[in-house]
Design an enzyme around this catalytic site. Structure first.
Site, PDB file in Angstrom:
ATOM      1  N   ARG A   1      -0.821 -12.005 -25.097  1.00  0.00           N
ATOM      2  CA  ARG A   1       0.214 -11.344 -24.498  1.00  0.00           C
ATOM      3  C   ARG A   1       1.142 -11.897 -23.566  1.00  0.00           C
ATOM      4  O   ARG A   1       2.352 -11.878 -23.322  1.00  0.00           O
ATOM      5  CB  ARG A   1      -0.373 -10.240 -23.770  1.00  0.00           C
ATOM      6  CG  ARG A   1       0.417  -9.240 -22.626  1.00  0.00           C
ATOM      7  CD  ARG A   1       0.137  -8.502 -22.078  1.00  0.00           C
ATOM      8  NE  ARG A   1       0.879  -7.971 -20.896  1.00  0.00           N
ATOM      9  CZ  ARG A   1       1.084  -8.312 -19.518  1.00  0.00           C
ATOM     10  NH1 ARG A   1       0.263  -9.107 -18.967  1.00  0.00           N
ATOM     11  NH2 ARG A   1       1.742  -7.763 -18.766  1.00  0.00           N
TER      12      ARG A   1
ATOM     13  N   THR B   1      -7.254  -4.516 -15.335  1.00  0.00           N
ATOM     14  CA  THR B   1      -7.478  -5.421 -16.449  1.00  0.00           C
ATOM     15  C   THR B   1      -9.142  -5.454 -16.636  1.00  0.00           C
ATOM     16  O   THR B   1      -9.831  -4.750 -15.713  1.00  0.00           O
ATOM     17  CB  THR B   1      -7.015  -6.968 -16.060  1.00  0.00           C
ATOM     18  OG1 THR B   1      -7.314  -7.117 -14.726  1.00  0.00           O
ATOM     19  CG2 THR B   1      -5.594  -7.052 -16.274  1.00  0.00           C
TER      20      THR B   1
ATOM     21  N   ASN C   1      -2.374  -2.596 -18.663  1.00  0.00           N
ATOM     22  CA  ASN C   1      -1.549  -2.704 -17.705  1.00  0.00           C
ATOM     23  C   ASN C   1      -1.782  -1.182 -16.979  1.00  0.00           C
ATOM     24  O   ASN C   1      -2.996  -1.268 -16.202  1.00  0.00           O
ATOM     25  CB  ASN C   1      -0.072  -2.628 -17.912  1.00  0.00           C
ATOM     26  CG  ASN C   1       0.703  -2.663 -16.579  1.00  0.00           C
ATOM     27  OD1 ASN C   1       0.227  -3.549 -15.790  1.00  0.00           O
ATOM     28  ND2 ASN C   1       2.369  -2.838 -16.673  1.00  0.00           N
TER      29      ASN C   1
ATOM     30  N   GLU D   1       2.760  -2.544 -21.378  1.00  0.00           N
ATOM     31  CA  GLU D   1       3.163  -3.777 -20.711  1.00  0.00           C
ATOM     32  C   GLU D   1       4.628  -3.909 -20.398  1.00  0.00           C
ATOM     33  O   GLU D   1       5.107  -5.052 -19.768  1.00  0.00           O
ATOM     34  CB  GLU D   1       2.824  -4.848 -21.705  1.00  0.00           C
ATOM     35  CG  GLU D   1       1.278  -4.667 -22.266  1.00  0.00           C
ATOM     36  CD  GLU D   1       0.224  -4.674 -21.271  1.00  0.00           C
ATOM     37  OE1 GLU D   1       0.764  -4.996 -19.869  1.00  0.00           O
ATOM     38  OE2 GLU D   1      -0.889  -4.599 -21.503  1.00  0.00           O
TER      39      GLU D   1
ATOM     40  N   SER E   1      -0.746 -11.991 -14.073  1.00  0.00           N
ATOM     41  CA  SER E   1      -1.634 -12.581 -13.118  1.00  0.00           C
ATOM     42  C   SER E   1      -2.953 -13.039 -13.885  1.00  0.00           C
ATOM     43  O   SER E   1      -3.698 -13.649 -12.994  1.00  0.00           O
ATOM     44  CB  SER E   1      -1.744 -11.562 -11.802  1.00  0.00           C
ATOM     45  OG  SER E   1      -0.781 -11.259 -11.267  1.00  0.00           O
TER      46      SER E   1
END
Length: 456
Positions: free
Chosen positions: A143, A240, A260, A279, A311
């Protein structure tokens, strides 16, 4: 009404006819996913799945036995997930002689079942895999763009030339300043297939550039956001899940998954029942009104087939081509500060693995210019909060402090390089040549989420 419209855009305008006229491959995939998911659910809530082997048994007729300890040790293999049931399912694959990647598939599917608000096969992931036979490490981008921001912060500390620089209250101040510099530049990154980021990547990995940043870190004070030359509004990504796996042959996986926002887009695919991710929210938008009043980052603007910034920070640590550790975290923007602090705690300051994970953390997002420090009682009843003397020290440096009853969750696996373990032959396979070091593995799951690791 808007959500309904979005759902059809995601599934395709001719979703009804497609749904009725599926190919055999789609049906086979759906059957496999449903079967595997049902199997995972059965393992979690109990059942009679005779095809699964757990702890050397041929039948599984009871609930998964979850380890109660926050830390485990093993010479054969370990799994550290943020849910003990998923750690155990991953470890069961290793007990059957599975590779670390085999275990990661089972663990990821389990996490998607027990934690569907933050993870699932309808989302994305970033995985680091290290092969013990080749001593090579590969990054699999399912991703995101690579988590180079963590490298920048660690390079800054490395530029001091001594581990003493990270110690004590002064070390915390320096960490905060390094994080502020990191957040100021990370929004220059974007999907390298669409944006030329070579200059920024080179700088983030450059020791000389880290030294330049270090000269801007003043031990006596902190500064307002404009001092750090931030240009763009920050990406504020969300939930996450992370897990770390090392197998008997010292293959390693560090994997972070996400959908997300909580429960992703809040929609299920009508054909598979999979929770769809959201996302698209991780892209910057030209018309976005940002909370920090800065313009959105052009490098992260949405385009067809482009991947958004992230992140997520999965890490595999090696020394002299030998596996030393695996770590990573979950928690949106807090991931990078949390993972960096656990890394510093263990690999630089020498804390024991459990202490390195349990220690209170600080967070900073550059804007607002506030240090958030952990101040909360976690699920197992432990209270986590930085020391009062640290708060006073930071206040005297000019930092504005604010308690935070939340934070990122970090999983950690380390391998001791002091005492090699004689592996011999295992599971009918050669344990590889003598060049692969087999030390004791220690796995820690973050107690902040009441996670539990599992051992083979």
């Amino acid at each position: 009404m808007e959500r309904q419209s979005l759902q059809f855009h995601l599934l395709g305008s001719n979703q009804t006819s497609n749904y009725k006229d599926k190919s055999w491959r789609s049906k086979a995939l759906c059957f496999f996913l449903c079967f595997f998911t049902i199997s995972i659910v059965g393992l979690i809530i109990g059942g009679n799945l005779t095809t699964w082997v757990l702890r050397g048994e041929n039948n599984f007729n009871e609930r998964i036995r979850v380890n109660d300890a926050e830390i485990v040790e093993s010479e054969q293999g370990v799994v550290a997930a943020d849910d003990g049931r998923c750690s155990e399912i991953g470890a069961s694959m290793l007990r059957q002689g599975g590779h670390a990647v085999d275990s990661s598939v089972a663990t990821a599917l389990c996490v998607g079942v027990v934690n569907p608000m933050a993870s699932g096969i309808g989302g994305g992931a970033f995985m680091i895999v290290r092969s013990s036979s080749t001593s090579k490490t590969q990054a699999f981008d399912m991703r995101e763009t690579a988590p180079l921001a963590a490298s920048k912060v660690l390079n800054i500390f490395d530029s001091y030339g001594t581990s003493v620089a990270a110690k004590g209250n002064l070390g915390v101040h320096r960490l905060i300043e390094a994080l502020k510099h990191m957040f100021a530049v990370r929004m220059n990154l974007g999907d390298p297939k669409f944006v030329d980021i070579k200059k920024y990547v080179s700088e983030m990995l450059s020791p000389s550039y880290a030294k330049q940043i270090r000269t801007m870190i003043v031990d006596d004070t902190t500064f307002p956001p404009e001092y750090y030359m931030n240009r763009w509004s920050q990406l504020r990504d969300h939930g996450t899940s992370h897990f770390c796996i090392v197998d008997a042959e010292r293959n390693a996986v560090s994997m972070t998954t996400t959908i997300n926002y909580g429960f992703g887009a809040g929609m299920l695919s009508p054909s598979t029942g999979i929770v769809l991710n959201d996302e698209m929210g991780d892209f910057s938008a030209p018309t976005e009104i940002t909370p920090d009043t800065l313009p959105p980052a052009p490098a992260n603007f949405i385009e067809a087939n482009k991947r958004p910034l992230s992140s997520m920070t999965p890490i595999v640590v090696t020394k002299n081509d030998q596996l030393v550790g695996v770590l990573g975290g979950s928690g949106g923007m807090d991931i990078i500060p949390a993972v960096v602090q656990v890394f510093i705690n263990h690999f630089i300051l020498g804390m024991e693995p459990l202490t390195a994970v349990q220690s209170p953390r600080v967070y900073h997002k550059l804007m607002p210019n506030i240090v958030k420090y952990e101040n909360w009682t976690v699920i197992d009843g432990d209270h986590i909060e930085i020391a009062e003397e640290t708060k006073l020290f930071l206040t005297e440096k000019g930092h504005k402090l604010e308690g935070k009853a939340a934070g990122a969750m970090v999983q950690l696996v380390v391998q001791s390089l002091q005492k090699p373990v004689e592996m011999g032959r295992k599971n009918g396979r050669d344990s590889n040549n003598g060049q692969i070091f087999h030390g004791t593995l220690t796995a820690v799951s973050d107690p902040r989420k009441d996670g539990r690791p599992a051992a083979v």
